[in-house]
Write an enzyme that holds these catalytic residues in place. Sequence first.
Site, PDB file in Angstrom:
ATOM      1  N   CYS A 158      12.148   0.612  -0.036  1.00  0.00           N
ATOM      2  CA  CYS A 158      10.682   0.506  -0.100  1.00  0.00           C
ATOM      3  C   CYS A 158      10.120   0.521  -1.510  1.00  0.00           C
ATOM      4  O   CYS A 158       8.990   0.094  -1.725  1.00  0.00           O
ATOM      5  CB  CYS A 158      10.048   1.665   0.639  1.00  0.00           C
ATOM      6  SG  CYS A 158      10.232   1.478   2.371  1.00  0.00           S
ATOM      7  N   SER A 159      10.850   1.090  -2.439  1.00  0.00           N
ATOM      8  CA  SER A 159      10.311   1.189  -3.799  1.00  0.00           C
ATOM      9  C   SER A 159      10.948   0.174  -4.744  1.00  0.00           C
ATOM     10  O   SER A 159      10.796   0.292  -5.973  1.00  0.00           O
ATOM     11  CB  SER A 159      10.474   2.614  -4.326  1.00  0.00           C
ATOM     12  OG  SER A 159       9.632   3.471  -3.586  1.00  0.00           O
TER      13      SER A 159
END
Length: 375
Positions: A158-159
């Site tokens: 997600c990052s």
Amino acid sequence: MTETNVVISGVGLWTPEHSISNEELVTAYNGYAEKYNADNASAIEAGDLSAKPLSSVEFINKASGINSRFVYRKDGILDIDRMRPKWEERGNEELSHQAEVALLAARKALAAANKKPEDIDAVIVSCAYTQRSYPAIAIEVQNQLGIQGFGFDMLVACSAATFALQRAYEMVKAGTARCVLAINPELTSPQNNWRDRDSHFIFGDVATATVVETEATANSEHCYDVLSTKAVTSFSNNIRSNYGYSSYADDSEPYGLDKFFIQNGRKVFKEVCPMAAEHISSQLDALGIAVTDVRRWWLHQANINMNVLIGKRLLGREATAEEAPIVLDRYANTASAGSLIAFNLHHEDLVSGDLGVICSFGAGYSIGSLVVRKR
Ligand code: CO8
């Protein structure tokens, strides 16, 4: 020696032409579940198998805020005998699927930044999955664009997008590259378990790209000084995929259920929201910026209720749609790209001096953020 100021000088967004509404998705899933239950009626009756529960549009809207999602290829996903996308296999001499969509976003970012391939020193492809291990997708993209220098892939779930911007920032700051192209070709649809009621609605496909360079070379219409970057990770099994190259060696089922995206969504929600809010407020504190001075929050886009909660924790009230734009209603969760889709679609109205925060949060756990100011 004078400090190099680093800026984001251009962004690009590729949105697939195909989309799937919640209605279409639930009709297909329920058709699949009903067929499964009918085909396995006696085993279910005997207690040897569990019946597949049905999904609902109302649940998806309420629990996630997602109304539809874009997909690179729609074929196959809604076919109840397949329930996964159907992509054509490409040979070694052909452009890979992921490089193709990466290029579509990258060219837009280069145009927005007024940059030519010869201006770029490094290409980062950063996303939740890469289509192959090597050669890096970034090097394929570099080759297609005719860029000198170097490229590499990185994975931070997600990052991935915010962590890539941080690497780009550091390279420009250190002088190892003058201008970096960071791309997030998030093709999540092959890894989404379209047969799983708990997660079949969550993900969509997209690609975003960002040009990061020195203040001295930036000449585009919309430039943002990067005032600060901040990253944190904290190990958690609450979001996991065991898909990987070792399945062949450990004799596990390469397409087993644990090889897809799986999560304990409730726990993620509870644990990540306070972490993200604390992360952002301490970053702003360190800069001496009050949360009320931030004009725009380009937040990760996984779940509307998470964004509302984080907004409330930061501001003491719900953020308005103008302050913290939501794109997940149309795009769903696009792994790392959500905050940058929001940035792409909602930044041109900012005026010189306006402050904004780009922040992602999710698997790892990982949180990545950048505080920016319109030039
Ligand atoms: N239809 C109807 N009912 C359903 C459905 C459905 N589709 N799904 C679940 N239910 C039922 C459940 O079974 C449960 O029933 P019961 O109460 O009888 O047990 C009830 O609804 C409530 O279920 P939940 O508690 O699971 O529901 P929540 O309100 O928690 O909502 C969410 C579920 C939407 C998943 C929510 O928990 C959430 O969004 N959490 C945050 C998760 C998050 O942000 N995760 C990050 C993931 S992204 C990431 O990390 C990137 C990974 C890389 C990309 C992967 C690409 C494939």
